[in-house]
Design a protein around this motif. Structure first.
Motif, PDB file in Angstrom:
ATOM      1  N   UNK A   1       0.832  -1.208   0.000  1.00 22.57           N
ATOM      2  CA  UNK A   1       0.000   0.000   0.000  1.00 22.57           C
ATOM      3  C   UNK A   1       0.871   1.265   0.000  1.00 22.57           C
ATOM      4  N   UNK A   2       1.920   1.236   0.834  1.00 28.12           N
ATOM      5  CA  UNK A   2       2.805   2.388   0.907  1.00 28.12           C
ATOM      6  C   UNK A   2       3.520   2.602  -0.421  1.00 28.12           C
ATOM      7  N   UNK A   3       3.941   1.504  -1.066  1.00 24.35           N
ATOM      8  CA  UNK A   3       4.615   1.597  -2.363  1.00 24.35           C
ATOM      9  C   UNK A   3       3.680   2.215  -3.400  1.00 24.35           C
ATOM     10  N   UNK A   4       2.409   1.790  -3.399  1.00 27.09           N
ATOM     11  CA  UNK A   4       1.428   2.315  -4.351  1.00 27.09           C
ATOM     12  C   UNK A   4       1.229   3.810  -4.132  1.00 27.09           C
ATOM     13  N   UNK A   5       1.088   4.211  -2.857  1.00 22.99           N
ATOM     14  CA  UNK A   5       0.900   5.628  -2.534  1.00 22.99           C
ATOM     15  C   UNK A   5       2.084   6.459  -3.011  1.00 22.99           C
ATOM     16  N   UNK A   6       3.303   5.985  -2.710  1.00 28.47           N
ATOM     17  CA  UNK A   6       4.493   6.729  -3.108  1.00 28.47           C
ATOM     18  C   UNK A   6       4.609   6.811  -4.631  1.00 28.47           C
ATOM     19  N   UNK A   7       4.271   5.730  -5.313  1.00 26.55           N
ATOM     20  CA  UNK A   7       4.345   5.713  -6.778  1.00 26.55           C
ATOM     21  C   UNK A   7       3.356   6.694  -7.389  1.00 26.55           C
ATOM     22  N   UNK A   8       2.142   6.737  -6.833  1.00 27.90           N
ATOM     23  CA  UNK A   8       1.129   7.679  -7.322  1.00 27.90           C
ATOM     24  C   UNK A   8       1.580   9.116  -7.087  1.00 27.90           C
ATOM     25  N   UNK A   9       2.126   9.389  -5.906  1.00 26.30           N
ATOM     26  CA  UNK A   9       2.606  10.743  -5.606  1.00 26.30           C
ATOM     27  C   UNK A   9       3.736  11.148  -6.547  1.00 26.30           C
ATOM     28  N   UNK A  10       4.655  10.221  -6.788  1.00 28.80           N
ATOM     29  CA  UNK A  10       5.757  10.507  -7.716  1.00 28.80           C
ATOM     30  C   UNK A  10       5.221  10.797  -9.120  1.00 28.80           C
ATOM     31  N   UNK A  11       4.203  10.047  -9.528  1.00 33.98           N
ATOM     32  CA  UNK A  11       3.613  10.242 -10.855  1.00 33.98           C
ATOM     33  C   UNK A  11       2.938  11.618 -10.946  1.00 33.98           C
ATOM     34  N   UNK A  12       2.162  11.967  -9.913  1.00 31.55           N
ATOM     35  CA  UNK A  12       1.503  13.274  -9.900  1.00 31.55           C
ATOM     36  C   UNK A  12       2.526  14.406  -9.939  1.00 31.55           C
ATOM     37  N   UNK A  13       3.597  14.227  -9.190  1.00 33.38           N
ATOM     38  CA  UNK A  13       4.641  15.243  -9.166  1.00 33.38           C
ATOM     39  C   UNK A  13       5.324  15.359 -10.526  1.00 33.38           C
ATOM     40  N   UNK A  14       5.562  14.209 -11.168  1.00 31.15           N
ATOM     41  CA  UNK A  14       6.224  14.216 -12.472  1.00 31.15           C
ATOM     42  C   UNK A  14       5.382  14.905 -13.539  1.00 31.15           C
ATOM     43  N   UNK A  15       4.053  14.822 -13.406  1.00 29.52           N
ATOM     44  CA  UNK A  15       3.179  15.469 -14.393  1.00 29.52           C
ATOM     45  C   UNK A  15       3.293  16.990 -14.352  1.00 29.52           C
ATOM     46  N   UNK A  16       3.854  17.524 -13.281  1.00 30.01           N
ATOM     47  CA  UNK A  16       4.017  18.983 -13.149  1.00 30.01           C
ATOM     48  C   UNK A  16       5.382  19.460 -13.645  1.00 30.01           C
ATOM     49  N   UNK A  17       6.240  18.537 -14.086  1.00 28.27           N
ATOM     50  CA  UNK A  17       7.587  18.941 -14.492  1.00 28.27           C
ATOM     51  C   UNK A  17       7.571  19.923 -15.662  1.00 28.27           C
ATOM     52  N   UNK A  18       6.563  19.804 -16.530  1.00 31.16           N
ATOM     53  CA  UNK A  18       6.525  20.670 -17.712  1.00 31.16           C
ATOM     54  C   UNK A  18       5.678  21.925 -17.515  1.00 31.16           C
ATOM     55  N   UNK A  19       5.223  22.139 -16.273  1.00 26.07           N
ATOM     56  CA  UNK A  19       4.450  23.352 -16.000  1.00 26.07           C
ATOM     57  C   UNK A  19       5.303  24.592 -16.237  1.00 26.07           C
ATOM     58  N   UNK A  20       4.688  25.697 -16.661  1.00 26.33           N
ATOM     59  CA  UNK A  20       5.454  26.938 -16.819  1.00 26.33           C
ATOM     60  C   UNK A  20       5.986  27.431 -15.478  1.00 26.33           C
ATOM     61  N   UNK A  21       7.117  28.090 -15.506  1.00 27.95           N
ATOM     62  CA  UNK A  21       7.709  28.621 -14.277  1.00 27.95           C
ATOM     63  C   UNK A  21       6.814  29.737 -13.728  1.00 27.95           C
ATOM     64  N   UNK A  22       6.540  29.750 -12.419  1.00 28.49           N
ATOM     65  CA  UNK A  22       5.772  30.861 -11.831  1.00 28.49           C
ATOM     66  C   UNK A  22       6.437  32.197 -12.127  1.00 28.49           C
ATOM     67  N   UNK A  23       5.606  33.229 -12.302  1.00 28.24           N
ATOM     68  CA  UNK A  23       6.125  34.542 -12.693  1.00 28.24           C
ATOM     69  C   UNK A  23       7.218  35.051 -11.768  1.00 28.24           C
ATOM     70  N   UNK A  24       7.035  34.814 -10.454  1.00 32.64           N
ATOM     71  CA  UNK A  24       8.006  35.337  -9.497  1.00 32.64           C
ATOM     72  C   UNK A  24       9.338  34.592  -9.545  1.00 32.64           C
ATOM     73  N   UNK A  25       9.380  33.484 -10.329  1.00 35.16           N
ATOM     74  CA  UNK A  25      10.612  32.698 -10.436  1.00 35.16           C
ATOM     75  C   UNK A  25      11.174  32.702 -11.853  1.00 35.16           C
TER      76      UNK A  25
END
Length: 395
Positions: free
Chosen positions: A1-25
């Motif tokens: 269960x813990x492995x599944x949770x961590x894998x899902x979190x990693x996947x969700x985080x990876x989907x944000x890698x191509x997000x545009x940089x926030x204006x303040x950054x």
């Protein structure tokens, strides 16, 4: 269960890698650097997925094919002393696991970190670090484990009280003397040289009533280009350690701002709070362990046919992991809160702008993730994301 949770979190985080940089950054990365940052994050994400899957499979193989029973048999064939059996048992497991996973560590250091310009470690240093780590584990870890088992044999289920006292004394001792006793085994520390930087640091410390006599520079560049600074000890043993990479990457005003943040942790009693919280959690964990350690089913659960303290400890560790995840969430939440407070202290007692610029430089040089998923931040981040820290500093 813990492995599944961590894998899902990693996947969700990876989907944000191509997000545009926030204006303040926007000034942290240019287009080329941001592409490099994205490539680094994607590479480490894929590699992390491989290593976590391998670790899960290795654990399952041990559980289902009698790995723990096999190692327990080896230990019992060598000696009949419960303490020595436990030491051999854990020695085989921990050093064996390190040897099995060493190719992953080697690949991470000499392929991934090398590819993205971070690695400065030589193969000699890599090997020596491993050997020194094993030696410390055998000497220090073995001594503590032997004493805890001796307490168990002497005091029965009340062993946790004496074990807690032992761990508390060791933790306090290490907080005081870690930089003097352990760090020199791996790194060279030298007092900060006389000059304008030391003068500025001492002037700031005097201004805020912070007695500071120990300012050291550590040769972090022998292993990595990533920069850091940390505060250790308390009372007369407190010291500030600056990585040489930090001194190279930041200007003097920015370094003092980073130091002001670290002093803020001390002034706000975060170090003492974290120490006390750690000791309380250790005591609770040991108490819960005392409720399970005499139950043969805990040893049977990992496939060991002869119930023992060391087998029950492994079984308990697996069963307790969900609880440790919850306590980890609470500690991360407090840690993020403390980071805001330390930032506020630096802003109020020194300046916000040099701290902002230092945070941006450090994020750029380490190719940090500027667009993490909120759920991943909630579960794993001990520091707030850069955009939130900057927004807080600009209030």
């Amino acid at each position: 269960m813990q492995f599944v949770l961590e894998t899902v979190l990693d996947y969700l985080n990876a989907r944000h890698y191509n997000d545009p940089i926030p204006n303040e950054l926007n000034d942290v990365f240019d287009k080329t650097e941001y592409q490099k940052s994205q490539s680094y994050k994607k590479t480490t994400y894929r590699f992390g997925l491989i290593t976590s899957t391998f670790s899960l499979l290795l654990t399952l193989i041990f559980l289902f094919f009698g790995g723990f029973e096999w190692i327990d048999g080896i230990a019992r064939s060598i000696t009949h002393s419960p303490i020595l059996i436990a030491l051999v048992f854990f020695g085989i497991i921990m050093i064996g696991n390190d040897l099995i996973t060493m190719p992953f560590s080697y690949y991470s250091t000499f392929v991934i970190e090398e590819k993205f310009g971070f690695n400065k470690t030589t193969k000699k240093i890599f090997l020596l670090d491993k050997l020194k780590g094993w030696l410390m584990m055998v000497v220090v870890g073995g001594a503590i484990l032997a004493l805890i088992i001796w307490f168990f044999e002497w005091a029965g289920s009340n062993f946790w009280i004496y074990a807690w006292a032992l761990v508390a004394l060791f933790t306090i001792f290490m907080n005081l003397f870690y930089s003097k006793l352990i760090v020199p085994l791996f790194n060279k520390q030298t007092p900060l040289e006389l000059g304008s930087l030391k003068t500025k640091i001492e002037n700031f410390a005097q201004q805020v009533g912070f007695e500071l006599q120990n300012i050291f520079v550590i040769d972090g560049s022998k292993r990595s280009t990533k920069a850091n600074a940390y505060f250790s000890g308390f009372g007369k043993e407190k010291r500030v350690t600056l990585y040489d990479t930090l001194i190279n990457d930041l200007d003097e005003e920015e370094i003092v701002a980073v130091l002001a943040h670290e002093v803020g942790h001390y002034k706000k009693n975060h170090i003492v709070f974290n120490l006390i919280a750690s000791l309380i959690l250790t005591g609770i964990t040991l108490f819960i362990l005392s409720l399970f350690v005499n139950n043969p089913e805990v040893s049977y659960a990992i496939g060991v046919s002869t119930p023992s303290f060391h087998a029950a400890l492994i079984g308990f560790g697996i069963l307790y992991s969900p609880i440790s995840e919850i306590t980890g969430l609470a500690m991360n939440h407090l840690s993020r809160k403390f980071e805001y407070q330390a930032d506020d202290y630096a802003k109020d007692n020194y300046a916000a702008l040099p701290l902002i610029s230092s945070l941006k430089k450090l994020s750029k040089n380490s190719l940090s993730n500027l667009t993490p998923h909120p759920a991943y931040v909630f579960m794993h981040y001990s520091h707030p994301p850069l955009s939130k820290r900057i927004a807080n500093l600009r209030k």
